[in-house]
Structure formats: structure tokens, C-alpha cells
Design a protein around this motif. Structure first.
Motif, short mmCIF file in Angstrom:
data_model
loop_
_atom_site.label_atom_id
_atom_site.label_comp_id
_atom_site.label_asym_id
_atom_site.label_seq_id
_atom_site.Cartn_x
_atom_site.Cartn_y
_atom_site.Cartn_z
N THR A 11 0.83 -1.21 0.00
CA THR A 11 0.00 0.00 0.00
C THR A 11 0.86 1.25 0.00
OG1 THR A 11 -1.73 -1.16 1.20
CG2 THR A 11 -1.80 1.24 1.25
N ALA A 60 2.57 1.75 -3.38
CA ALA A 60 1.61 2.24 -4.37
C ALA A 60 1.32 3.71 -4.17
CB ALA A 60 0.32 1.43 -4.27
N ALA A 61 1.23 4.13 -2.91
CA ALA A 61 0.91 5.53 -2.63
C ALA A 61 2.02 6.47 -3.06
CB ALA A 61 0.64 5.70 -1.13
N GLN A 62 3.26 5.98 -3.12
CA GLN A 62 4.38 6.80 -3.55
C GLN A 62 4.13 7.39 -4.94
OE1 GLN A 62 7.19 7.60 -1.97
NE2 GLN A 62 7.55 6.06 -0.41
N HIS A 63 3.34 6.72 -5.75
CA HIS A 63 3.15 7.12 -7.14
C HIS A 63 1.75 7.68 -7.38
CE1 HIS A 63 6.96 5.15 -7.94
NE2 HIS A 63 6.51 4.11 -7.28
N THR A 64 1.06 8.07 -6.32
CA THR A 64 -0.32 8.53 -6.44
C THR A 64 -0.45 9.96 -5.96
OG1 THR A 64 -1.04 6.26 -5.98
CG2 THR A 64 -2.70 7.99 -5.82
N ARG A 65 -1.11 10.78 -6.76
CA ARG A 65 -1.43 12.12 -6.34
C ARG A 65 -2.69 12.10 -5.48
NH1 ARG A 65 0.43 16.56 -8.62
NH2 ARG A 65 -1.63 17.56 -8.48
N THR A 92 -6.37 12.55 -4.44
CA THR A 92 -7.61 12.68 -5.19
C THR A 92 -8.37 13.90 -4.69
OG1 THR A 92 -8.86 11.37 -3.60
CG2 THR A 92 -7.75 10.17 -5.39
N ASP A 98 -9.35 13.17 -1.23
CA ASP A 98 -8.24 13.38 -0.29
C ASP A 98 -8.11 14.86 0.07
OD1 ASP A 98 -7.37 10.69 -0.21
OD2 ASP A 98 -6.15 10.96 -2.00
N LEU A 106 1.45 10.83 0.69
CA LEU A 106 0.01 10.64 0.55
C LEU A 106 -0.57 9.92 1.76
CD1 LEU A 106 -2.53 10.96 -1.08
CD2 LEU A 106 -1.94 8.88 -2.34
#
Length: 291
Positions: free
Chosen positions: A3, A6-11, A13, A16, A66
Motif C-alpha cells: 500500500t 503504491a501511494a508513492q506514485h499517487t497524487r 484525489t 483526499d 500521501l
């Protein structure tokens, strides 16, 4: 992929962002203006406490930006990698020109340099750069300009000057009554992975203060509150007072009412364990004072 990976590459939302801004109690700004920057910084400092409770319990949270943003939106606080990590991500998503910096917080005037035990942020608005820092505990309430000078905020007096140890960086000199002496940072942009090893040390080493004593801090324009163990210290323009929170009810009430911490992941057993640990730390501290 975990998890966190994966969050390292997510902006963040829209959901959020909305949750985080709700925690701060501010509307989403239409433009990345200096007025918006100040409003967001003040709200972060006033509503999101500096705290190490999860680390003190032996289950430190990670420092992915994130995940930090989501934890804070849910009611937690954090320490510099988490509070500044989340704030930096929020500001960048809102269109601000944000830079993360490898920094060092020091307890004595003689120590110097960016040792990596702190994440600092700078933000440019127009032709002005600002120190933005929600991870200094009893530090700044509003951004400070990167301009040599002395700045008064409530009961605190700060000074900004170019760093002699980190050419191109700046040195933030804390108030003489503050919990540390100064902070300075490397001017180069830093990736969050640069802080991994120091985060590991701070959250796992038996010598780390984060594992020895729970610390919670929050300030506003005129007051500063710091809880260290069972001692709550309050500072305002009239001076400083301290008193002991001698019962679990008083201690957890202060977390909620003074520091705005919901700590939603703590179970009843966690709270019992936390209070027992706090009491042991407090008694050990009292023994050193007696000695």
C-alpha cells in the motif's frame, strides 16, 4: 506492491484534498496566492499537532506523503516528515511552487548542518520565497520570508539568516525559550527517500527520544502548548506555566481539547497501554530529578 509503495506514485484525489482541507477548516483556495499560503499554514499549525504517539507505542507510521496526508485528514498528527510531507503535497496539488529540503534541527548553537533529522519546505510566491514548516513543534505560526531579520510571532522571537554550514540554504534561529536552538537546510531539492534511514533511526533506535517520551505540541497566534510525558506547558505573552496531568481522563482530554487529536486508530487497550507507558516514563523522569 505494498500500500505504501503504491501511494508513492499517487497524487491526492479530490476526496483526499477535501478531507484534508476539512481537517484544516479552510476552503479550497482558487489561486496559489501568498494570502492562501498564510491561511493554510496557520490552519495546519493550529489544527494538526506535532506528535510521536504511534512511534512511542512502537508502531511508527511511514513517511509517504500521501499516506501522511490521509492519516492527518483522519485525525492524527505527526512529526516533521509526516506533517511537512502532507502539507507539501497539499500545497503542490493546489498549484504552489514547493521545494522539500534535507534539513537539521539542533539543540545547541555549536551543532550545524543538514543532518537529515528534519524535512523543511520552502515555497515561492511571485518573487518571494518563504520558509514553510509545520514540523517544528513550538516553532513558527506563519511562514517566514527568506530575508535576514528578526520576526516576532506571539510570545516567540525568531531570526532568519543565510546558513554558513549549508551555502545557499538558510538558518532558522528559534526563540531562546524554544525546545531547540536552530534549524538549517540544504538548498537542493530532496526526495522523500532521502529521509528513510533517519526515519528508521528515529523510530526504532533505543536512544531515540521519540521512543522514550511522548511529545505533543501545538500553537496559534498567541499561545504555545507542549505536552511532554504528563507535564503540560502553556506559554503566552504573560509567560509560561506548567502542570501535571495526573489521570488518564485528564491526559486524553488534553489530547482532544488542547491538541485536536482524535487518534482514531487507538483502541481501549491501546489507551490503557499508552497511559501505563506514559506513567512509567513520568516516574523515571521524576527519579532523575530527585537524583
Amino acid at each position: 506492491m505494498t500500500t505504501e509503495a503504491a501511494a508513492q506514485h499517487t497524487r491526492p484525489t479530490d476526496a483526499d484534498m477535501a478531507a484534508y482541507l476539512k481537517r484544516l477548516g479552510v476552503e479550497r483556495p482558487q489561486q496559489p496566492t501568498v494570502e492562501a499560503l498564510f491561511a493554510l499554514h496557520r490552519a495546519q499549525i493550529e489544527r494538526v499537532a506535532y506528535e510521536n504517539i504511534d512511534t512511542y507505542l512502537g508502531r511508527p507510521a511511514g513517511i509517504d506523503q500521501l499516506l501522511s496526508l490521509r492519516r492527518i485528514a483522519a485525525g492524527h498528527g505527526g512529526y516533521c516528515y509526516q506533517t511537512n510531507g502532507a502539507l507539501g503535497l497539499l500545497l503542490a496539488a493546489l498549484g504552489f511552487d514547493v521545494t522539500r529540503h534535507y534539513a537539521g534541527v539542533h539543540g545547541t548553537p555549536e551543532a550545524e548542518g543538514a543532518r537529515g533529522n528534519h524535512l523543511a519546505l520552502t515555497v515561492r510566491t511571485g518573487d518571494q520565497e518563504w520558509l514553510v514548516d509545520a514540523g517544528l513543534g513550538d516553532g513558527i505560526h506563519e511562514p517566514l520570508p527568506l530575508v535576514t531579520g528578526t520576526y516576532r510571532q506571539g510570545p516567540s522571537t525568531f531570526r532568519m539568516a543565510p546558513s554558513t554550514a549549508e551555502p545557499g540554504g538558510w538558518r532558522f534561529q528559534h526563540d531562546p525559550a524554544g525546545d531547540f536552538d536552530h534549524m538549517e537546510y540544504d538548498p537542493a531539492p530532496a526526495d522523500m527517500t532521502a529521509f528513510d534511514s533517519e526515519h528508521e533511526r528515529l523510530t526504532t533506535s533505543p536512544e531515540s527520544g521519540y521512543l522514550k517520551t511522548p511529545v505533543v505540541a501545538r500553537r496559534d497566534a498567541t499561545t504555545i502548548d507542549v505536552l511532554r510525558g504528563r507535564i503540560l506547558r502553556h506559554t503566552d505573552t504573560d509567560g509560561t506555566s506548567e502542570h501535571e496531568l495526573a489521570t488518564p481522563a485528564a491526559w486524553f482530554e488534553a489530547l482532544h481539547d488542547v491538541f485536536h487529536l482524535a487518534l482514531p486508530t487507538l483502541t481501549a487497550d491501546d489507551r490503557t497501554d499508552l497511559w501505563a507507558r506514559v506513567t512509567r516514563s513520568h516516574e523515571a523522569w521524576l527519579a532523575t530529578r530527585t537524583t
